[in-house]
Design an enzyme around this catalytic site. Structure first.
Site, PDB file in Angstrom:
ATOM      1  N   HIS A  17     -51.344  35.303  -7.755  1.00 29.19           N
ATOM      2  CA  HIS A  17     -50.773  34.690  -6.351  1.00 29.19           C
ATOM      3  C   HIS A  17     -51.912  33.613  -5.809  1.00 29.19           C
ATOM      4  O   HIS A  17     -52.202  32.928  -5.817  1.00 29.19           O
ATOM      5  CB  HIS A  17     -49.917  34.855  -5.775  1.00 29.19           C
ATOM      6  CG  HIS A  17     -48.836  35.338  -5.952  1.00 29.19           C
ATOM      7  ND1 HIS A  17     -48.250  36.396  -5.429  1.00 29.19           N
ATOM      8  CD2 HIS A  17     -47.961  34.335  -7.390  1.00 29.19           C
ATOM      9  CE1 HIS A  17     -47.032  36.422  -6.218  1.00 29.19           C
ATOM     10  NE2 HIS A  17     -46.811  35.814  -7.480  1.00 29.19           N
ATOM     11  N   LYS A  41     -33.432  38.013  -8.827  1.00 31.51           N
ATOM     12  CA  LYS A  41     -34.725  39.014  -8.405  1.00 31.51           C
ATOM     13  C   LYS A  41     -33.340  39.354  -7.432  1.00 31.51           C
ATOM     14  O   LYS A  41     -33.140  39.451  -6.117  1.00 31.51           O
ATOM     15  CB  LYS A  41     -35.449  38.264  -8.178  1.00 31.51           C
ATOM     16  CG  LYS A  41     -36.346  38.003  -8.919  1.00 31.51           C
ATOM     17  CD  LYS A  41     -37.535  37.255  -8.577  1.00 31.51           C
ATOM     18  CE  LYS A  41     -38.390  36.403 -10.156  1.00 31.51           C
ATOM     19  NZ  LYS A  41     -39.562  36.156 -10.197  1.00 31.51           N
ATOM     20  N   ARG A  90     -49.857  32.860 -16.879  1.00 27.99           N
ATOM     21  CA  ARG A  90     -50.030  34.143 -17.721  1.00 27.99           C
ATOM     22  C   ARG A  90     -50.467  34.480 -18.950  1.00 27.99           C
ATOM     23  O   ARG A  90     -51.422  35.255 -19.617  1.00 27.99           O
ATOM     24  CB  ARG A  90     -49.627  35.970 -16.762  1.00 27.99           C
ATOM     25  CG  ARG A  90     -49.989  34.962 -15.322  1.00 27.99           C
ATOM     26  CD  ARG A  90     -49.018  36.546 -15.197  1.00 27.99           C
ATOM     27  NE  ARG A  90     -47.271  36.090 -14.868  1.00 27.99           N
ATOM     28  CZ  ARG A  90     -46.314  36.748 -14.675  1.00 27.99           C
ATOM     29  NH1 ARG A  90     -46.849  37.726 -13.434  1.00 27.99           N
ATOM     30  NH2 ARG A  90     -45.270  36.466 -14.990  1.00 27.99           N
ATOM     31  N   SER A 128     -45.866  40.818 -10.011  1.00 25.04           N
ATOM     32  CA  SER A 128     -45.394  41.217  -8.549  1.00 25.04           C
ATOM     33  C   SER A 128     -43.986  42.851  -8.815  1.00 25.04           C
ATOM     34  O   SER A 128     -44.136  43.250  -8.809  1.00 25.04           O
ATOM     35  CB  SER A 128     -44.377  40.055  -8.454  1.00 25.04           C
ATOM     36  OG  SER A 128     -45.568  39.213  -7.133  1.00 25.04           O
TER      37      SER A 128
END
Length: 165
Positions: A17, A41, A90, A128
């Protein structure tokens, strides 16, 4: 003034990040980091804790502002006067998801462009979700998150209890 928005859950903020924030900030006069609640989440940290974490880690970056939001991304971007949304990629799986989201966002507001930044090769594996999983099993996370964040994650894991012990 050209404004961009970089939205995310940041639970916790990672070195990946931070890389996207630093690089994204170079593209605009002001980069607004939008810390969101995400109904899909289960966060380890509250929105307030994540805001404090992100603000602390970005305090030395000129033109970076950190705010919470709980709305459609395009509504948030418009309220911030943003011309672009910054997203980090990514892997191919990220691209497929982000491409679809960018298309939907364009349908909602075609005045805001989505800009994709490829993750630094060394940081591509970091997520994360994986950082939290590693920490919950007692693994070292210091290669994945800023130093002060390591302490916060470890303290939270001690509070909620490690898995596999």
């Amino acid at each position: 003034m050209r404004t961009g928005v970089y939205p995310g859950t940041f639970d916790p903020i990672t070195l990946g990040h931070m890389d996207i924030i630093r690089r994204g900030a170079k593209l605009v006069d002001k980069l607004v980091i939008g810390v969101t609640t995400n109904a899909s989440k289960s966060p380890m940290f509250t929105v307030e804790e994540r805001l404090a974490m992100v603000r602390r880690e970005t305090a030395d970056l000129p033109g970076v502002e950190v705010v919470a939001f709980d709305s459609l991304l395009m509504d948030f971007a418009e309220s911030m006067g943003a011309a672009i949304i910054v997203r980090g990629l990514r892997a191919v799986a990220d691209f497929e998801y982000e491409y679809q989201m960018a298309g939907m966002n364009q349908q909602l507001n075609n005045r805001v462009e989505t800009v994709f930044l490829m993750a630094d090769v060394a940081l591509q594996p970091i997520a994360s979700r994986l950082v939290k999983e590693i920490a919950l099993y007692g693994g070292a996370i210091d290669r994945f998150v800023p130093k002060r964040v390591v302490q916060e994650v470890v303290a939270r894991v001690e509070k909620i209890g490690k898995k596999g012990s």
